[in-house]
Enzyme design. Structure first.
Site, mmCIF file in Angstrom:
data_model
loop_
_atom_site.group_PDB
_atom_site.id
_atom_site.type_symbol
_atom_site.label_atom_id
_atom_site.label_comp_id
_atom_site.label_asym_id
_atom_site.label_seq_id
_atom_site.Cartn_x
_atom_site.Cartn_y
_atom_site.Cartn_z
ATOM 1 N N SER A 17 7.165 56.713 54.143
ATOM 2 C CA SER A 17 5.820 56.545 53.585
ATOM 3 C C SER A 17 5.715 55.146 52.964
ATOM 4 O O SER A 17 6.688 54.390 52.971
ATOM 5 C CB SER A 17 5.546 57.626 52.543
ATOM 6 O OG SER A 17 6.531 57.582 51.541
ATOM 7 N N GLY A 20 1.985 51.011 54.227
ATOM 8 C CA GLY A 20 0.728 50.260 54.148
ATOM 9 C C GLY A 20 -0.233 50.558 55.288
ATOM 10 O O GLY A 20 -0.889 49.649 55.797
ATOM 11 N N TYR A 58 -0.175 59.715 38.041
ATOM 12 C CA TYR A 58 1.236 59.550 38.412
ATOM 13 C C TYR A 58 1.525 60.124 39.799
ATOM 14 O O TYR A 58 2.502 59.769 40.443
ATOM 15 C CB TYR A 58 2.158 60.246 37.406
ATOM 16 C CG TYR A 58 2.244 59.566 36.067
ATOM 17 C CD1 TYR A 58 2.514 58.201 35.972
ATOM 18 C CD2 TYR A 58 2.071 60.281 34.891
ATOM 19 C CE1 TYR A 58 2.592 57.577 34.733
ATOM 20 C CE2 TYR A 58 2.150 59.666 33.643
ATOM 21 C CZ TYR A 58 2.410 58.313 33.577
ATOM 22 O OH TYR A 58 2.483 57.693 32.355
ATOM 23 N N LYS A 191 16.935 46.946 63.309
ATOM 24 C CA LYS A 191 17.212 48.195 64.026
ATOM 25 C C LYS A 191 15.939 48.898 64.478
ATOM 26 O O LYS A 191 15.049 49.168 63.662
ATOM 27 C CB LYS A 191 18.016 49.133 63.101
ATOM 28 C CG LYS A 191 19.409 48.596 62.784
ATOM 29 C CD LYS A 191 20.104 48.311 64.075
ATOM 30 C CE LYS A 191 21.569 48.544 64.088
ATOM 31 N NZ LYS A 191 22.138 48.186 65.408
ATOM 32 N N LYS A 193 15.960 51.870 66.257
ATOM 33 C CA LYS A 193 16.149 53.305 66.527
ATOM 34 C C LYS A 193 15.206 54.202 65.723
ATOM 35 O O LYS A 193 14.615 55.136 66.278
ATOM 36 C CB LYS A 193 17.618 53.687 66.263
ATOM 37 C CG LYS A 193 18.017 55.029 66.877
ATOM 38 C CD LYS A 193 18.069 55.031 68.385
ATOM 39 C CE LYS A 193 19.403 54.483 68.879
ATOM 40 N NZ LYS A 193 19.371 54.258 70.346
ATOM 41 N N GLN A 196 12.003 54.303 67.544
ATOM 42 C CA GLN A 196 12.072 55.096 68.783
ATOM 43 C C GLN A 196 11.980 56.595 68.470
ATOM 44 O O GLN A 196 11.262 57.339 69.130
ATOM 45 C CB GLN A 196 13.392 54.822 69.504
ATOM 46 C CG GLN A 196 13.534 53.386 69.995
ATOM 47 C CD GLN A 196 14.902 53.155 70.633
ATOM 48 O OE1 GLN A 196 15.417 54.005 71.346
ATOM 49 N NE2 GLN A 196 15.501 52.008 70.348
ATOM 50 N N GLY A 358 -9.144 56.361 30.892
ATOM 51 C CA GLY A 358 -8.109 57.382 30.751
ATOM 52 C C GLY A 358 -8.658 58.689 30.222
ATOM 53 O O GLY A 358 -9.841 58.797 29.882
ATOM 54 N N CYS A 385 -14.705 52.399 30.319
ATOM 55 C CA CYS A 385 -14.813 53.851 30.156
ATOM 56 C C CYS A 385 -14.111 54.305 28.871
ATOM 57 O O CYS A 385 -14.627 54.040 27.798
ATOM 58 C CB CYS A 385 -14.325 54.572 31.400
ATOM 59 S SG CYS A 385 -15.172 56.149 31.603
ATOM 60 N N MET A 388 -14.050 51.534 26.509
ATOM 61 C CA MET A 388 -15.295 51.295 25.768
ATOM 62 C C MET A 388 -15.418 52.309 24.637
ATOM 63 O O MET A 388 -15.788 51.963 23.512
ATOM 64 C CB MET A 388 -16.490 51.413 26.737
ATOM 65 C CG MET A 388 -17.846 51.420 26.090
ATOM 66 S SD MET A 388 -18.414 53.118 25.748
ATOM 67 C CE MET A 388 -20.171 52.870 25.622
ATOM 68 N N HIS A 511 -17.450 52.225 35.646
ATOM 69 C CA HIS A 511 -16.243 51.611 36.220
ATOM 70 C C HIS A 511 -16.627 50.447 37.139
ATOM 71 O O HIS A 511 -16.790 50.650 38.346
ATOM 72 C CB HIS A 511 -15.453 52.650 37.035
ATOM 73 C CG HIS A 511 -14.795 53.685 36.194
ATOM 74 N ND1 HIS A 511 -13.474 53.620 35.826
ATOM 75 C CD2 HIS A 511 -15.285 54.815 35.642
ATOM 76 C CE1 HIS A 511 -13.172 54.661 35.083
ATOM 77 N NE2 HIS A 511 -14.249 55.407 34.956
ATOM 78 N N GLU A 513 -14.847 48.143 38.241
ATOM 79 C CA GLU A 513 -13.764 47.783 39.162
ATOM 80 C C GLU A 513 -13.957 48.356 40.561
ATOM 81 O O GLU A 513 -13.494 47.773 41.540
ATOM 82 C CB GLU A 513 -12.400 48.207 38.591
ATOM 83 C CG GLU A 513 -12.108 49.707 38.516
ATOM 84 C CD GLU A 513 -12.629 50.387 37.253
ATOM 85 O OE1 GLU A 513 -13.533 49.830 36.600
ATOM 86 O OE2 GLU A 513 -12.148 51.490 36.937
#
Ligand code: GLN
Length: 535
Positions: A17, A20, A58, A191, A193, A196, A358, A385, A388, A511, A513
């Site tokens: 995992s 990307g 998390y 490598k 393999k 594959q 949070g 949030c 603030m 938010h 962002e």
């Protein structure tokens, strides 16, 4: 649009995992978009939660919120930041949502006495969700990223749905498989393999990959590419190297060099259209790599052990830095570790302080301590949030002398509930999908810092919270120098607070962002970085 039919690109991952897939999908989409195609990206998540809204950061990092108020996987943030077009609920599907829908239909009696099974009922519902975007968005190409790693039990119904679609005469689709080519330092070899094996594993489920993207730390030469192609039933031009790069924003440039977009279009029988310049994108990358100077921004939060918990904030800081020709060195500060004794030692090196969103009590006093430091020492401050809300609590306690002031999220019996639950929220008992979510309008006071940054009076921003500023206190705050400078025109909720006699002190209930993209950095972030640079 060269062909009226929507075509599909599935992106699967193998070997491990965290390779990307989201960034590869977003980079491919960017290149196809630059060639003139209308593209969107979708993420299928194999967990049983109905959405990631109830997940602790998390677990899977940040929960990203779309315009329509869907709580989604953080990869949708990458999609929006790269493509600069909004996503929606339809762009993120989880196993929980699929099963919930099918089971609800079963309860309604919709299956007319039939046995309800993974194949065909669950896979049919997966296919319906995949094809939903084709109906809503009029896209030439839909890229669907399948979460998890090939071979996981959870992913099997999704891979089966892809297999069925590959054999569906109505659907034109290809599969890109992303794997890892590890380097063995002892023998100095790359490598192949694991790749594959991973391609074979996919084949065991009846799916032949059409394109392979190989993540690697070292250059993969033509000989290795030919070998991989031979063993994996793939044409050698469709074996693409994806070497590690300094910033994720370099990946589209790298994929263009590797001709990933051209291979995909050829396999989909689509014309190449115009060669993409991606000039503004290149300029942005060059700004990140050649900043005029570096400034230090403290990000105060409680999930900092997993940086993905604040990924959109981190990316928005990078975008805003680039807009100011600056690099932003983010200092991750654990809110639980901050107190009156150490605050000055920890925060004095900073050019600006951002207090993060949070939930819950843990770390909140540390956040309030950080706000006090920023207010008193006139350090540029940006509260988002919960950040603030902490700014409001700090001002109430230390300027208005309401020593017991709090949010009712932490203390239901506080004498001064400056942040509280509005009546509508009080009746709600379910946790999932019940907050104030998604886009809301906000009207700004002229003369405010926010108004100057946005350059207009009416804005719309995305929300994800339950608690609100208590309007009973607005006048007291105003008299003492903290102004509510932005509010929601329908409900009157306070959306932005600012302190008058301070170089830059802005707290926002929404938010920002989520809306910062490479080509459209968020005005408040840009202005915050500008102010921090002045300090
Ligand atoms: N916990 C706060 C609320 O629910 C803030 C949420 C947030 O920061 N996203 O209102």
């Amino acid at each position: 649009m060269p062909d009226s039919k929507t075509k599909y690109v599935f992106v699967t991952g193998g070997v491990t995992s965290s390779l990307g897939k989201g960034i590869i999908s977003a980079s491919l989409a960017k290149l196809l978009q630059a060639r003139g195609y209308s593209v969107t990206i979708q993420k299928l998540d194999p967990y049983i939660n109905v959405d990631p809204g109830t997940l602790n950061p998390y677990e899977h990092g940040e929960c990203y919120v779309t315009e329509d108020g869907a709580e989604t996987d953080l990869d949708l943030g990458h999609y929006e930041r790269y493509l600069d077009t909004p996503t929606s609920q339809a762009n993120n599907v989880t196993t929980g949502r699929i099963y919930q829908y099918v089971i609800n239909k079963e309860r309604e009696g919709a299956f007319l006495g039939k046995t309800v099974q993974v194949i065909p009922h669950i896979t049919d519902e997966i296919k319906r969700r995949i094809r939903l975007l084709e109906k809503t968005g009029n896209y030439d190409i839909v890229i669907t990223e399948i979460g998890g790693t090939v071979g996981d039990i959870e992913s099997l119904p999704y891979i089966e749905a892809v297999r069925q679609l590959k054999w569906d005469p109505e659907v034109d689709c290809i599969v890109i498989h992303l794997t890892l080519v590890p380097y063995l330092a002892s023998s100095g070899e790359l490598k192949t393999k694991p790749t594959q094996h991973s391609v074979k594993q996919l084949l065991e489920s009846g799916v032949q990959a059409d394109v392979l993207v190989l993540r690697t730390e070292h250059e993969i030469n033509d000989e290795i590419k030919r070998k991989v192609a031979l063993f994996c039933n793939i044409s050698s031009d469709a074996v693409i190297e994806s070497k590690n790069v300094e910033t994720i924003y370099e990946v589209p440039i790298l994929m263009k060099k590797e001709k990933l977009d051209q291979v995909v279009l050829r396999k989909l029988n689509l014309p190449l259209l115009e060669e993409p310049e991606i000039k503004p994108w290149r300029e942005f990358v060059s700004r990140i790599k050649n900043p005029s100077k570096t400034i230090k921004i403290g990000l105060v939060g409680k999930y900092i052990e997993l940086k993905d918990s604040y990924i959109s904030i981190n990316e928005a800081l990078i975008h805003a830095g680039a807009a100011n020709h600056l690099a932003v060195d983010v200092k991750w500060i654990h809110s639980e570790s901050l107190n009156q004794e150490n605050v000055s030692a920890i925060l004095s090196e900073l050019d600006g302080i951002l207090v993060a969103p949070g939930f819950g009590e843990r770390g909140i006093e540390g956040k309030i301590t950080a706000v006090k430091y920023a207010r008193e020492n006139k350090v540029p401050f940006f509260g988002i949030c919960l950040g603030m809300q902490c700014a409001v609590i700090e001002f109430a306690r230390n300027v208005l002398n309401l020593s017991d002031a709090n949010t009712t999220e932490i203390d239901v019996n506080t004498k001064d509930p400056v942040i509280f639950l509005m009546e509508k929220q009080k009746e709600i008992t379910d946790k999932g999908g019940t907050m104030r979510l998604g886009a809301y309008d906000c009207v700004l006071d002229t003369g405010s810092k926010a108004h100057a940054a946005y350059g207009k009076a009416k804005i719309s921003e995305r929300h994800r919270h339950r608690f609100e500023f208590n309007n009973q206190y607005t006048e007291d705050f105003k008299k003492a120098g903290m102004n509510a400078v932005g509010s929601n025109p329908e409900g009157g909720m306070v959306e932005i607070v600012e302190i008058e006699n301070h170089p830059w002190f802005v707290g926002v209930q929404f938010h920002p962002e989520y809306k910062s993209t490479v080509l459209n950095p968020h005005p408040l972030f840009v202005d915050f970085i500008k102010a921090s640079n002045k300090k």
